[in-house]
Design a protein around this motif. Structure first.
Motif, PDB file in Angstrom:
ATOM      1  N   ARG A  69       0.833  -1.211   0.000  1.00  0.00           N
ATOM      2  CA  ARG A  69       0.000   0.000   0.000  1.00  0.00           C
ATOM      3  C   ARG A  69       0.863   1.255   0.000  1.00  0.00           C
ATOM      4  O   ARG A  69       0.581   2.226  -0.715  1.00  0.00           O
ATOM      5  CB  ARG A  69      -0.933  -0.014   1.214  1.00  0.00           C
ATOM      6  N   GLU A 129      -5.298  -3.433  -9.208  1.00  0.00           N
ATOM      7  CA  GLU A 129      -6.478  -3.442  -8.343  1.00  0.00           C
ATOM      8  C   GLU A 129      -6.989  -4.866  -8.123  1.00  0.00           C
ATOM      9  O   GLU A 129      -7.354  -5.236  -6.997  1.00  0.00           O
ATOM     10  CB  GLU A 129      -7.565  -2.540  -8.927  1.00  0.00           C
ATOM     11  N   SER A 130      -7.012  -5.676  -9.176  1.00  0.00           N
ATOM     12  CA  SER A 130      -7.429  -7.074  -9.024  1.00  0.00           C
ATOM     13  C   SER A 130      -6.407  -7.848  -8.202  1.00  0.00           C
ATOM     14  O   SER A 130      -6.757  -8.682  -7.355  1.00  0.00           O
ATOM     15  CB  SER A 130      -7.602  -7.727 -10.395  1.00  0.00           C
ATOM     16  N   TYR A 187      -4.479  -6.654  -5.882  1.00  0.00           N
ATOM     17  CA  TYR A 187      -4.642  -6.215  -4.496  1.00  0.00           C
ATOM     18  C   TYR A 187      -5.827  -6.925  -3.840  1.00  0.00           C
ATOM     19  O   TYR A 187      -5.753  -7.357  -2.683  1.00  0.00           O
ATOM     20  CB  TYR A 187      -4.829  -4.702  -4.467  1.00  0.00           C
ATOM     21  N   ARG A 188      -6.927  -7.069  -4.580  1.00  0.00           N
ATOM     22  CA  ARG A 188      -8.107  -7.741  -4.022  1.00  0.00           C
ATOM     23  C   ARG A 188      -7.828  -9.215  -3.730  1.00  0.00           C
ATOM     24  O   ARG A 188      -8.265  -9.743  -2.697  1.00  0.00           O
ATOM     25  CB  ARG A 188      -9.293  -7.599  -4.981  1.00  0.00           C
ATOM     26  N   SER A 241      -5.685  -9.414  -0.626  1.00  0.00           N
ATOM     27  CA  SER A 241      -6.484  -9.110   0.566  1.00  0.00           C
ATOM     28  C   SER A 241      -7.337 -10.307   0.962  1.00  0.00           C
ATOM     29  O   SER A 241      -7.482 -10.622   2.154  1.00  0.00           O
ATOM     30  CB  SER A 241      -7.374  -7.892   0.304  1.00  0.00           C
ATOM     31  N   ALA A 242      -7.905 -10.988  -0.033  1.00  0.00           N
ATOM     32  CA  ALA A 242      -8.715 -12.173   0.247  1.00  0.00           C
ATOM     33  C   ALA A 242      -7.854 -13.299   0.816  1.00  0.00           C
ATOM     34  O   ALA A 242      -8.274 -14.016   1.734  1.00  0.00           O
ATOM     35  CB  ALA A 242      -9.417 -12.636  -1.029  1.00  0.00           C
TER      36      ALA A 242
END
Length: 211
Positions: free
Chosen positions: A121, A184-185, A187-188, A191-192
């Motif tokens: 981040r 962005e994908s 990062y998601r 995070s998951a």
């Protein structure tokens, strides 16, 4: 004489050296096990270590057999990395008795994921649009994913890309963002993964045994 044989010849002549191991996909990483890590012993390693760094640009890891065992609950990912894809060049295999506790491994996987996500981040705020953060961070997360695969009792592939695909398949997540550069994908998915490892409950009796 190749570099593995050359470093073996140099190190086996040192009295306090017990084992010499190369590891990693290209065997450019070196582990030296000595009887102790006192300054006098460390000084005897200076010339061979300098030679190895000049040849590979990689710093050797220095251990005693006792330190490997004492590190299992604190650095299970690092010990896992050292124990996989290894070849003993001299002496006994220092990982033959390694048993990694799944509870300690889960804690470090979660901690490493959280810390690396924090760094990701920060890097995105500072550098987005400057260079490909997916490309420069993928290998870092693949290293943690190796430990995660062990938690799920899954085989750990040799190649980092296969490690990523295997864990994403196990967690029913899309691996494509790791390879197409869509931050962005990416990062998601990370995070998951972090959330899944956070919720994972493992038995304290389970152990990973180095093969």
């Amino acid at each position: 004489m190749d570099r593995a044989n050359e470093i073996t010849e140099q190190l086996r002549a040192i009295r306090n050296v017990e084992s010499v191991v190369v590891y990693g996909p290209d065997e450019a990483n070196l582990l030296i096990v000595t009887t102790d890590l006192e300054p006098a012993t460390l000084r005897t390693l200076a010339d061979p270590v300098r030679w190895w760094i000049k040849k590979t640009a990689s710093w050797p890891r220095l251990f005693t057999a006792a330190l490997i065992q004492d590190s299992l609950d604190v650095f299970p990912i690092e010990i896992l990395e050292l124990s996989q894809r290894r070849r003993v060049l001299y002496g006994n295999d220092p990982f033959v008795a390694v048993r990694i506790d799944h509870g300690a491994l889960r804690i470090q996987c979660e901690r490493e994921l959280r810390e690396k996500m924090m760094r990701l981040r920060e890097a995105y705020v500072e550098h987005h649009g400057t260079y490909d953060l997916v490309d420069v961070s993928r290998q870092t997360f693949a290293r943690i994913f190796r430990g995660c695969l062990v938690l799920f009792d899954m085989p750990v592939p040799t190649d980092d890309d296969d490690v990523i695909k295997a864990l994403c398949a196990r967690l029913d997540l899309d691996a494509r963002p790791f390879f197409d550069g869509d931050f962005e994908s990416y990062y998601r998915v990370l995070s998951a993964t972090e959330a899944r490892i956070d919720r994972l409950i493992v038995s304290k009796r389970r152990r990973y045994e180095a093969q």
